[in-house]
Design a protein around this motif. Structure first.
Motif, PDB file in Angstrom:
ATOM      1  N   VAL A 183     -67.821 -16.781 -31.855  1.00 38.66           N
ATOM      2  CA  VAL A 183     -66.817 -16.671 -32.921  1.00 38.66           C
ATOM      3  C   VAL A 183     -65.427 -16.357 -32.370  1.00 38.66           C
ATOM      4  O   VAL A 183     -64.471 -16.256 -33.138  1.00 38.66           O
ATOM      5  CB  VAL A 183     -67.209 -15.600 -33.968  1.00 38.66           C
ATOM      6  CG1 VAL A 183     -68.492 -15.974 -34.674  1.00 38.66           C
ATOM      7  CG2 VAL A 183     -67.317 -14.215 -33.347  1.00 38.66           C
ATOM      8  N   SER A 184     -65.286 -16.223 -31.061  1.00 38.29           N
ATOM      9  CA  SER A 184     -64.009 -15.772 -30.488  1.00 38.29           C
ATOM     10  C   SER A 184     -62.898 -16.811 -30.638  1.00 38.29           C
ATOM     11  O   SER A 184     -61.717 -16.451 -30.626  1.00 38.29           O
ATOM     12  CB  SER A 184     -64.184 -15.410 -29.017  1.00 38.29           C
ATOM     13  OG  SER A 184     -64.556 -16.540 -28.262  1.00 38.29           O
ATOM     14  N   GLN A 191     -64.493 -16.135 -38.746  1.00 35.33           N
ATOM     15  CA  GLN A 191     -65.439 -15.350 -37.945  1.00 35.33           C
ATOM     16  C   GLN A 191     -66.453 -14.638 -38.834  1.00 35.33           C
ATOM     17  O   GLN A 191     -67.654 -14.651 -38.560  1.00 35.33           O
ATOM     18  CB  GLN A 191     -64.683 -14.291 -37.123  1.00 35.33           C
ATOM     19  CG  GLN A 191     -64.022 -14.811 -35.874  1.00 35.33           C
ATOM     20  CD  GLN A 191     -63.447 -13.684 -35.032  1.00 35.33           C
ATOM     21  OE1 GLN A 191     -63.780 -12.523 -35.215  1.00 35.33           O
ATOM     22  NE2 GLN A 191     -62.568 -14.020 -34.111  1.00 35.33           N
ATOM     23  N   SER A 192     -65.971 -14.010 -39.897  1.00 37.04           N
ATOM     24  CA  SER A 192     -66.868 -13.260 -40.783  1.00 37.04           C
ATOM     25  C   SER A 192     -67.882 -14.177 -41.442  1.00 37.04           C
ATOM     26  O   SER A 192     -69.049 -13.801 -41.609  1.00 37.04           O
ATOM     27  CB  SER A 192     -66.059 -12.501 -41.837  1.00 37.04           C
ATOM     28  OG  SER A 192     -65.347 -13.395 -42.665  1.00 37.04           O
ATOM     29  N   SER A 213     -70.029 -11.027 -26.437  1.00 37.79           N
ATOM     30  CA  SER A 213     -68.677 -10.938 -26.980  1.00 37.79           C
ATOM     31  C   SER A 213     -67.884  -9.881 -26.236  1.00 37.79           C
ATOM     32  O   SER A 213     -68.443  -8.953 -25.652  1.00 37.79           O
ATOM     33  CB  SER A 213     -68.721 -10.607 -28.475  1.00 37.79           C
ATOM     34  OG  SER A 213     -67.411 -10.501 -29.016  1.00 37.79           O
ATOM     35  N   VAL A 218     -67.054  -6.942 -33.603  1.00 38.10           N
ATOM     36  CA  VAL A 218     -68.061  -7.982 -33.854  1.00 38.10           C
ATOM     37  C   VAL A 218     -69.432  -7.509 -33.386  1.00 38.10           C
ATOM     38  O   VAL A 218     -70.441  -7.666 -34.085  1.00 38.10           O
ATOM     39  CB  VAL A 218     -67.658  -9.295 -33.147  1.00 38.10           C
ATOM     40  CG1 VAL A 218     -68.810 -10.297 -33.155  1.00 38.10           C
ATOM     41  CG2 VAL A 218     -66.437  -9.901 -33.818  1.00 38.10           C
TER      42      VAL A 218
END
Length: 324
Positions: A183-184, A191-192, A213, A218
């Protein structure tokens, strides 16, 4: 009692550096003596700064890289020295979601082919109708529609492309998934959504996930267990609640002290580490953190501390917690 799905013992990966004929060969010690275990149905968060060896560890587990030394036990089987045919069967149970979905999806293939390809390769379905049904089910599971199957990756947003990558990773009904900074590269709002999707799928499919991550928020949201890496070593691991509420290792404390607090009235001690991260091609002797550690002792420069269980399920590699 939960079942241990993955166990790593003293895993190492040293990349050789090409030098002149008369020079001694050097190595980048990307992963150096990593030991950890992940239970079935658990999300294990692996966190640390860029270049600490997180992604290399994930690739070693999936056999995308060959380890220099160490042991990888998956579902009770030592997979470190399997034949190609045995690895082919094993890879049905182990998948990866890469950081950049645009780079990891073939731009010349439509979404249907991207999702169907692993199932066709492993001959999971006898008829085209069965394959079509499963591809459509998977695209719906990740929140996309049937008509998206006839499009190419460049026609989607970053979040949608990551949903396609997740659908592909689920195609072979794996037991274990490595989510490598998945998700970076996305906006915070997206991302959520992806994190919530992963959490939902993990519960529905009873997936075991290694979530890699550098973002502590996160990791805190999605993980059950947390491992903290520094310069190729796991310096602390344990339950999420223990790591975030009462960290033991000076490096973990420094990382957590750098996380912004939304309430300006709250005050927290800021721990600043001295200097820069040493080069993995020339790591310091003893504890890898000792040149920067505010709590270093004489022994830290000489002896590498063991990863020791100091509390139930909480392990730390630091001489401050050595047995007296």
């Amino acid at each position: 009692m939960s079942k241990t799905l993955l166990e790593i013992n003293k895993l190492k990966k040293h990349f050789p550096i090409q030098n002149g004929l008369l020079k001694r060969k050097q190595y980048v010690k990307a992963v150096n003596d990593v030991t950890l275990s992940i239970d079935q149905g658990e999300v294990f968060g692996l966190v640390g700064e860029s270049g600490c060896g997180k992604s290399t560890t994930g690739r070693l587990i999936l056999n995308l890289l060959e380890p220099t030394d160490g042991q990888i036990i998956f579902d009770g089987k030592d997979i470190s020295n399997l034949s190609k045919s045995e690895l082919r069967l094993l890879k049905k149970d182990m998948q990866i979601i890469f950081q950049d979905p645009f780079a990891s999806l073939d731009p010349r293939m439509k979404v249907y082919g991207i999702i169907a390809e692993p199932m066709v390769t492993h001959k999971l379905f006898k008829t085209k109708q069965e394959l079509d049904k499963e591809v459509r089910r998977l695209i719906n599971v990740v929140g996309l529609k049937d008509y998206h199957l006839d499009r190419y990756p460049h026609e989607f947003s970053g979040g949608q492309r990551q949903r396609i990558s997740i659908a592909r990773s689920l195609a072979l009904d794996p037991k274990f998934i490595v989510a490598d900074e998945s998700v970076s590269a996305l906006d915070v709002s997206i991302q959520s959504q992806i994190l919530n999707l992963l959490k939902k799928l993990q519960e529905e499919y009873n997936l075991t996930i290694l979530f890699i991550s550098h973002d502590l928020s996160v990791i805190k949201y999605i993980s059950d267990q947390v491992g903290v890496m520094y310069l190729g070593n796991v310096v602390e691991r344990g339950r999420k609640e223990d790591i975030f509420k009462d960290p033991l290792h000076p490096y973990t404390k420094a990382l957590l002290s750098a996380v912004p607090i939304p309430d300006p009235t709250l005050k927290r001690e800021r721990i600043i580490l001295e200097g820069d991260i040493p080069s993995p091609s020339n790591p310091p002797s003893g504890c890898p953190l000792h040149p920067r550690c505010p709590m270093k002792m004489d022994i830290c420069a000489v002896e590498l501390p063991e990863l020791r269980e100091t509390r139930t399920g909480h392990y730390v590699s630091c001489h401050l917690y050595a047995e007296k």
